[in-house]
Design a protein around this motif. Structure first.
Motif, PDB file in Angstrom:
ATOM      1  N   GLN A  22      21.875   6.693  53.216  1.00  0.00           N
ATOM      2  CA  GLN A  22      20.794   7.617  53.539  1.00  0.00           C
ATOM      3  C   GLN A  22      19.447   6.916  53.374  1.00  0.00           C
ATOM      4  O   GLN A  22      19.132   6.369  52.316  1.00  0.00           O
ATOM      5  CB  GLN A  22      20.856   8.849  52.627  1.00  0.00           C
ATOM      6  CG  GLN A  22      19.830   9.916  52.941  1.00  0.00           C
ATOM      7  CD  GLN A  22      20.181  10.728  54.186  1.00  0.00           C
ATOM      8  OE1 GLN A  22      21.119  10.394  54.901  1.00  0.00           O
ATOM      9  NE2 GLN A  22      19.468  11.803  54.423  1.00  0.00           N
ATOM     10  N   GLN A  23      18.657   6.915  54.449  1.00  0.00           N
ATOM     11  CA  GLN A  23      17.333   6.300  54.422  1.00  0.00           C
ATOM     12  C   GLN A  23      16.329   7.219  55.110  1.00  0.00           C
ATOM     13  O   GLN A  23      16.460   7.498  56.304  1.00  0.00           O
ATOM     14  CB  GLN A  23      17.352   4.934  55.123  1.00  0.00           C
ATOM     15  CG  GLN A  23      18.215   3.882  54.429  1.00  0.00           C
ATOM     16  CD  GLN A  23      18.180   2.546  55.126  1.00  0.00           C
ATOM     17  OE1 GLN A  23      17.440   2.354  56.103  1.00  0.00           O
ATOM     18  NE2 GLN A  23      18.984   1.599  54.657  1.00  0.00           N
ATOM     19  N   GLN A  24      15.371   7.726  54.351  1.00  0.00           N
ATOM     20  CA  GLN A  24      14.295   8.569  54.894  1.00  0.00           C
ATOM     21  C   GLN A  24      14.851   9.737  55.717  1.00  0.00           C
ATOM     22  O   GLN A  24      14.541   9.894  56.894  1.00  0.00           O
ATOM     23  CB  GLN A  24      13.334   7.721  55.730  1.00  0.00           C
ATOM     24  CG  GLN A  24      12.631   6.647  54.914  1.00  0.00           C
ATOM     25  CD  GLN A  24      11.687   5.806  55.750  1.00  0.00           C
ATOM     26  OE1 GLN A  24      11.712   5.859  56.986  1.00  0.00           O
ATOM     27  NE2 GLN A  24      10.845   5.013  55.090  1.00  0.00           N
ATOM     28  N   HIS A  25      15.716  10.529  55.089  1.00  0.00           N
ATOM     29  CA  HIS A  25      16.277  11.748  55.677  1.00  0.00           C
ATOM     30  C   HIS A  25      17.170  11.473  56.882  1.00  0.00           C
ATOM     31  O   HIS A  25      17.407  12.359  57.704  1.00  0.00           O
ATOM     32  CB  HIS A  25      15.157  12.716  56.086  1.00  0.00           C
ATOM     33  CG  HIS A  25      14.195  13.012  54.975  1.00  0.00           C
ATOM     34  ND1 HIS A  25      14.555  13.731  53.858  1.00  0.00           N
ATOM     35  CD2 HIS A  25      12.896  12.656  54.797  1.00  0.00           C
ATOM     36  CE1 HIS A  25      13.518  13.827  53.050  1.00  0.00           C
ATOM     37  NE2 HIS A  25      12.499  13.178  53.588  1.00  0.00           N
ATOM     38  N   LYS A  26      17.693  10.248  56.980  1.00  0.00           N
ATOM     39  CA  LYS A  26      18.562   9.899  58.093  1.00  0.00           C
ATOM     40  C   LYS A  26      19.662   8.959  57.603  1.00  0.00           C
ATOM     41  O   LYS A  26      19.397   8.030  56.836  1.00  0.00           O
ATOM     42  CB  LYS A  26      17.754   9.213  59.202  1.00  0.00           C
ATOM     43  CG  LYS A  26      18.559   8.790  60.415  1.00  0.00           C
ATOM     44  CD  LYS A  26      17.641   8.117  61.433  1.00  0.00           C
ATOM     45  CE  LYS A  26      18.393   7.681  62.674  1.00  0.00           C
ATOM     46  NZ  LYS A  26      17.503   7.021  63.675  1.00  0.00           N
ATOM     47  N   THR A  27      20.904   9.216  58.032  1.00  0.00           N
ATOM     48  CA  THR A  27      22.012   8.334  57.669  1.00  0.00           C
ATOM     49  C   THR A  27      22.083   7.178  58.653  1.00  0.00           C
ATOM     50  O   THR A  27      22.110   7.389  59.867  1.00  0.00           O
ATOM     51  CB  THR A  27      23.345   9.105  57.669  1.00  0.00           C
ATOM     52  OG1 THR A  27      23.306  10.109  56.655  1.00  0.00           O
ATOM     53  CG2 THR A  27      24.511   8.177  57.402  1.00  0.00           C
ATOM     54  N   TYR A  45      22.821  10.486  67.249  1.00  0.00           N
ATOM     55  CA  TYR A  45      22.216  11.455  66.329  1.00  0.00           C
ATOM     56  C   TYR A  45      21.959  12.779  67.049  1.00  0.00           C
ATOM     57  O   TYR A  45      20.811  13.186  67.242  1.00  0.00           O
ATOM     58  CB  TYR A  45      20.918  10.891  65.750  1.00  0.00           C
ATOM     59  CG  TYR A  45      21.157   9.726  64.823  1.00  0.00           C
ATOM     60  CD1 TYR A  45      21.353   9.929  63.464  1.00  0.00           C
ATOM     61  CD2 TYR A  45      21.204   8.423  65.309  1.00  0.00           C
ATOM     62  CE1 TYR A  45      21.576   8.865  62.601  1.00  0.00           C
ATOM     63  CE2 TYR A  45      21.440   7.356  64.463  1.00  0.00           C
ATOM     64  CZ  TYR A  45      21.628   7.588  63.106  1.00  0.00           C
ATOM     65  OH  TYR A  45      21.866   6.528  62.256  1.00  0.00           O
ATOM     66  N   GLY A  48      20.126  15.444  64.420  1.00  0.00           N
ATOM     67  CA  GLY A  48      19.125  14.976  63.470  1.00  0.00           C
ATOM     68  C   GLY A  48      19.613  13.817  62.636  1.00  0.00           C
ATOM     69  O   GLY A  48      19.941  12.749  63.159  1.00  0.00           O
ATOM     70  N   GLY A  49      19.715  14.020  61.313  1.00  0.00           N
ATOM     71  CA  GLY A  49      20.005  12.915  60.419  1.00  0.00           C
ATOM     72  C   GLY A  49      21.458  12.551  60.251  1.00  0.00           C
ATOM     73  O   GLY A  49      21.778  11.541  59.612  1.00  0.00           O
ATOM     74  N   GLU A  77      24.220  11.106  49.395  1.00  0.00           N
ATOM     75  CA  GLU A  77      23.431  11.910  50.333  1.00  0.00           C
ATOM     76  C   GLU A  77      23.630  11.523  51.791  1.00  0.00           C
ATOM     77  O   GLU A  77      23.108  12.201  52.686  1.00  0.00           O
ATOM     78  CB  GLU A  77      21.926  11.847  49.984  1.00  0.00           C
ATOM     79  CG  GLU A  77      21.596  12.216  48.559  1.00  0.00           C
ATOM     80  CD  GLU A  77      22.099  13.599  48.184  1.00  0.00           C
ATOM     81  OE1 GLU A  77      22.053  14.505  49.033  1.00  0.00           O
ATOM     82  OE2 GLU A  77      22.562  13.778  47.033  1.00  0.00           O
ATOM     83  N   HIS A  79      25.649  11.091  55.417  1.00  0.00           N
ATOM     84  CA  HIS A  79      26.555  12.000  56.136  1.00  0.00           C
ATOM     85  C   HIS A  79      26.958  11.348  57.452  1.00  0.00           C
ATOM     86  O   HIS A  79      26.131  11.146  58.343  1.00  0.00           O
ATOM     87  CB  HIS A  79      25.862  13.333  56.394  1.00  0.00           C
ATOM     88  CG  HIS A  79      26.744  14.359  57.052  1.00  0.00           C
ATOM     89  ND1 HIS A  79      26.321  15.666  57.284  1.00  0.00           N
ATOM     90  CD2 HIS A  79      28.014  14.295  57.540  1.00  0.00           C
ATOM     91  CE1 HIS A  79      27.288  16.331  57.876  1.00  0.00           C
ATOM     92  NE2 HIS A  79      28.323  15.518  58.050  1.00  0.00           N
ATOM     93  N   LYS A 267      25.937  22.965  57.523  1.00  0.00           N
ATOM     94  CA  LYS A 267      25.461  22.707  58.881  1.00  0.00           C
ATOM     95  C   LYS A 267      26.417  23.340  59.880  1.00  0.00           C
ATOM     96  O   LYS A 267      27.635  23.316  59.683  1.00  0.00           O
ATOM     97  CB  LYS A 267      25.367  21.193  59.163  1.00  0.00           C
ATOM     98  CG  LYS A 267      24.330  20.457  58.330  1.00  0.00           C
ATOM     99  CD  LYS A 267      24.311  18.982  58.682  1.00  0.00           C
ATOM    100  CE  LYS A 267      23.264  18.237  57.866  1.00  0.00           C
ATOM    101  NZ  LYS A 267      21.895  18.652  58.232  1.00  0.00           N
TER     102      LYS A 267
END
Length: 277
Positions: A22-27, A45, A48-49, A77, A79, A267
């Motif tokens: 997980q990096q800045q709200h994105k996997t 994507y 989103g993340g 965190e 996904h 989700k």
């Protein structure tokens, strides 16, 4: 990254190792090791993340002597949702065994393992083993569909051996251990076996509760084809399907996935785009 040729006379030896972070709200796919004919298509994507990935096996099928390993690590965190663009075919063997090993290590992250079906041709000698290690509040949803022979072509699985095993752990403790062996016709035909049904599927999801179980059990009722049942063991939902058609198995499994995903992951279900092609 390296690509090695198959072992002479013994099939391919291939390994695909993926790490999702997980990096800045994105996997993101932070590490990838590839050896032999296993690959990951460029991540998508669509929601989103969450990172959607398609695992590719360019030879188009698994033959006797092939040794394939898929190793996935999901960091805290992160996904990831992984699928395949088409069915995996395990072809007839002249005597060598094919083995596909799946190793999933999820450290307080989320992994969804939703491949297309595996098809086992008559006279195959195949083993699929899956080890899932959960740590902390890790979440997992997995669906696998298996088809013995090719029912649509009236090709019956009248010879061969297939062994499918799964072990699920959380924080080093066993939660589920499961093994399916089809090594003779009795395993396929008997009432204690597959009751002459060529298609079987298993969905594993955790963490779940009794409310989720009851909702899933309702989906398992009144199927147009086959039988299905659900149970709950140590917060692990286990759903099994037995029938004649892979389409029904996928339809049921994906309906259950769409139902439980908001409860387990928070989700709504966003099907991989490859499922629509």
């Amino acid at each position: 990254m390296s690509n090695n040729p198959p072992i002479s006379g013994a099939g391919w030896e291939a390994r695909l190792a993926l790490t999702f972070t997980q990096q800045q709200h994105k996997t993101v796919l932070s590490q990838r090791e590839q050896r032999g004919p296993l690959a990951l298509q460029r991540p998508f994507y669509p929601e989103g993340g969450v990172c959607h990935g398609y695992i590719l096996h360019p030879p188009g099928g698994v033959v006797g002597g092939d040794q394939l390993t898929i190793a996935v690590q999901v960091q805290p965190e992160a996904h990831a949702l992984l699928t395949t663009p088409g069915a995996t075919k395990f072809y007839r063997s002249a005597g060598l065994h094919a083995h596909q090993q799946q190793l999933f290590d999820i450290n307080s992250g989320t992994l969804e393992w939703l491949p297309q079906e595996s098809i086992y041709f008559p006279h195959t000698l195949s083993t699929i083993s899956t080890d899932i290690h959960l740590q902390g509040n890790a979440r997992f949803i997995g669906l696998e569909v298996h088809c013995l022979g090719r029912p649509a072509s009236h090709e019956r699985f009248d010879a061969g051996q297939v062994t499918i095993s799964l072990r699920l752990h959380r924080d080093g403790k066993f939660l589920v251990m499961d093994k399916q062996r089809i090594h003779q016709l009795a395993d396929l035909e008997s009432s204690a076996g597959l009751r002459s049904n060529p298609v079987f599927a298993t969905l594993i999801a955790t963490p779940c509760n009794t409310e989720t179980l009851e909702a899933v059990q309702n989906l398992c009722l009144n199927l147009a084809d086959g039988l299905a049942g659900a149970t709950l063991m140590r917060e692990v939902l286990i759903v099994r399907y037995l029938g004649q058609h892979t389409a029904t198995a996928h339809q049921l499994g994906r309906s259950i996935w769409a139902l439980i995903r908001p409860q387990i992951i928070g989700k709504t279900a966003t099907p991989p785009r490859i499922w629509s092609t």
